[in-house]
Design a protein around this motif. Structure first.
Motif, short mmCIF file in Angstrom:
data_model
loop_
_atom_site.label_atom_id
_atom_site.label_comp_id
_atom_site.label_asym_id
_atom_site.label_seq_id
_atom_site.Cartn_x
_atom_site.Cartn_y
_atom_site.Cartn_z
N MET A 120 0.80 -1.22 0.02
CA MET A 120 -0.11 0.06 -0.01
C MET A 120 0.92 1.13 -0.16
SD MET A 120 -2.61 -1.27 2.92
CE MET A 120 -3.83 0.21 2.83
N ALA A 121 2.29 1.38 0.04
CA ALA A 121 3.20 2.30 0.03
C ALA A 121 3.02 2.91 1.31
CB ALA A 121 3.02 3.09 -1.29
N ALA A 122 2.72 2.42 2.27
CA ALA A 122 2.54 2.88 3.53
C ALA A 122 3.87 3.24 4.32
CB ALA A 122 1.58 2.29 4.64
N GLU A 123 4.04 4.38 4.62
CA GLU A 123 5.13 4.75 5.41
C GLU A 123 5.13 4.01 6.95
OE1 GLU A 123 7.39 8.75 7.51
OE2 GLU A 123 6.06 8.85 5.91
N PRO A 124 6.09 3.16 7.51
CA PRO A 124 5.90 2.64 8.82
C PRO A 124 5.68 3.92 9.77
CG PRO A 124 7.61 1.39 7.64
CD PRO A 124 7.25 2.75 6.73
N CYS A 125 4.86 3.79 10.78
CA CYS A 125 4.64 4.64 11.92
C CYS A 125 4.39 3.87 13.25
CB CYS A 125 3.76 5.82 11.50
SG CYS A 125 2.37 5.34 10.84
N GLY A 126 5.35 2.99 13.25
CA GLY A 126 5.10 2.21 14.79
C GLY A 126 4.02 1.42 15.05
N THR A 127 3.26 1.08 16.27
CA THR A 127 2.46 0.35 16.50
C THR A 127 1.36 1.09 17.37
OG1 THR A 127 3.30 -0.39 18.66
CG2 THR A 127 3.79 -1.73 16.58
N GLY A 128 0.07 0.49 17.28
CA GLY A 128 -0.83 0.96 18.09
C GLY A 128 -1.72 -0.14 18.96
N GLU A 129 -1.97 0.26 20.14
CA GLU A 129 -2.62 -0.73 20.76
C GLU A 129 -4.13 -0.76 20.91
OE1 GLU A 129 -1.40 -3.54 22.10
OE2 GLU A 129 0.35 -2.94 21.23
N GLY A 130 -4.59 -1.71 20.07
CA GLY A 130 -6.02 -1.68 19.78
C GLY A 130 -6.70 -0.50 18.93
N THR A 131 -8.03 -0.39 18.81
CA THR A 131 -8.57 0.76 17.84
C THR A 131 -8.29 2.02 18.43
OG1 THR A 131 -10.52 -0.05 18.93
CG2 THR A 131 -10.15 -0.76 16.55
N ALA A 132 -8.19 2.02 19.70
CA ALA A 132 -7.90 3.53 20.54
C ALA A 132 -6.40 3.88 19.78
CB ALA A 132 -7.97 3.24 21.89
N GLY A 133 -5.59 3.09 19.84
CA GLY A 133 -4.37 3.47 19.29
C GLY A 133 -4.31 3.92 17.84
N LEU A 134 -5.03 3.04 17.21
CA LEU A 134 -4.98 3.39 15.62
C LEU A 134 -5.88 4.72 15.34
CD1 LEU A 134 -5.14 2.63 12.63
CD2 LEU A 134 -7.08 1.28 13.05
N ILE A 135 -7.14 4.96 16.15
CA ILE A 135 -7.82 6.08 16.25
C ILE A 135 -7.03 7.41 16.33
CG2 ILE A 135 -9.80 7.54 16.91
CD1 ILE A 135 -11.10 4.76 17.03
N GLU A 136 -6.21 7.25 17.79
CA GLU A 136 -5.26 8.52 18.03
C GLU A 136 -4.35 8.75 17.07
OE1 GLU A 136 -2.50 9.38 21.77
OE2 GLU A 136 -3.41 7.43 21.77
N ALA A 137 -3.45 7.66 16.54
CA ALA A 137 -2.62 7.89 15.53
C ALA A 137 -3.17 8.43 14.30
CB ALA A 137 -1.65 6.64 14.97
N ASN A 138 -4.25 8.14 13.69
CA ASN A 138 -5.02 8.78 12.61
C ASN A 138 -5.49 10.13 12.87
OD1 ASN A 138 -5.91 8.20 9.63
ND2 ASN A 138 -7.73 8.72 10.50
N HIS A 139 -6.00 10.39 14.07
CA HIS A 139 -6.48 11.79 14.52
C HIS A 139 -5.37 12.65 14.52
CE1 HIS A 139 -8.71 15.03 16.20
NE2 HIS A 139 -7.94 14.94 17.11
N ALA A 140 -4.37 12.34 15.12
CA ALA A 140 -2.90 13.08 15.05
C ALA A 140 -2.25 13.58 13.72
CB ALA A 140 -1.54 12.44 16.06
N HIS A 141 -2.62 12.63 12.63
CA HIS A 141 -2.14 12.83 11.34
C HIS A 141 -3.12 13.66 10.70
CE1 HIS A 141 -1.04 12.39 7.17
NE2 HIS A 141 -2.24 12.00 6.78
N GLU A 142 -4.49 13.69 10.76
CA GLU A 142 -5.47 14.51 10.21
C GLU A 142 -5.20 16.02 10.67
OE1 GLU A 142 -8.88 12.67 11.51
OE2 GLU A 142 -9.30 11.68 9.65
N VAL A 143 -4.85 15.97 12.03
CA VAL A 143 -4.71 17.64 12.63
C VAL A 143 -3.41 18.17 11.78
CG1 VAL A 143 -3.79 18.94 14.67
CG2 VAL A 143 -5.65 17.06 14.78
#
Length: 213
Positions: free
Chosen positions: A43-66
């Protein structure tokens, strides 16, 4: 193959997580025979660590959207899961329902299978895609209007999980209606052997990747 039907996915209508998924727009993709890293690389995705559960995924995505409000890149999360005929990777992305790019899905399905469903948020457009061995076999928004190389191949399964179709694959006006999204999740399980539950998504450890615009 499991005997799951739309009734087995009734939980989505009382799930805070699934409400967030549908309001935000999401794509959930299952890929057989590929590791999470292989999928994110494809998917040509740049690695950006790990996220614990959907809470971690949502937090990482929200930080990127900001940080990058105006582009359509997003953070996807991937983890391994057992399914029919071996190991699968589940990828979840809050991507406004953009879905996995067709050329990428075709590549990932070579020698295997890719099953994806998505919702765009707002007034929903709900899409389903099944790829097999490098080819889009069946895709639809509404199951009575199908396309792909084998648009009618899933008609028996669609009927089995609860969609009101005749044996010819047309809408049966006399049959009771079904929760379409629950039916699509049941169809995905029939094709993958992976039971998607709220607990599975909430408790997984996700490998994260920033998917470019």
């Amino acid at each position: 193959m499991t005997s799951v039907s739309a009734h087995d996915y009734a939980w989505i209508r009382t799930s805070p997580l699934f409400r967030h998924m549908t309001e935000s727009g999401y794509t959930l993709t299952l890929i057989r025979g590929r590791t999470p890293r292989e999928v994110l690389d494809a998917m040509a995705a740049e690695p950006c660590g790990t996220g614990e559960g959907t809470a971690g995924l949502i937090e990482a995505n929200h930080a990127h959207e900001v940080d990058d409000y105006w582009d359509e890149s997003y953070v996807a999360g991937a983890f391994g899961v057992r399914g029919e005929n071996g190991d699968w990777t589940l990828v979840l992305g809050f991507d406004s329902g953009l879905g996995i790019a067709e050329p990428c899905a075709e590549r990932l399905s070579r020698g295997g299978r890719v099953v994806a469903h998505s919702t765009n948020g707002g007034k929903p457009i709900d899409l389903f895609h099944w790829f097999e061995d490098g080819e889009l076999r069946t895709a639809f928004e509404s199951p009575q209007w199908r396309e792909g190389a084998t648009p009618d191949a899933l008609v028996p399964l669609l009927r089995d999980v609860g969609f009101p179709l005749t044996f010819e694959g047309v809408h049966d006006d006399g049959a009771p209606d079904v929760d379409r999204k629950a039916g699509v999740l049941a169809l995905a399980e029939r094709l993958t052997g992976v039971r998607v539950t709220e607990s599975l998504l909430v408790n997984a450890s996700y490998e994260l990747g920033l998917v470019p615009d």
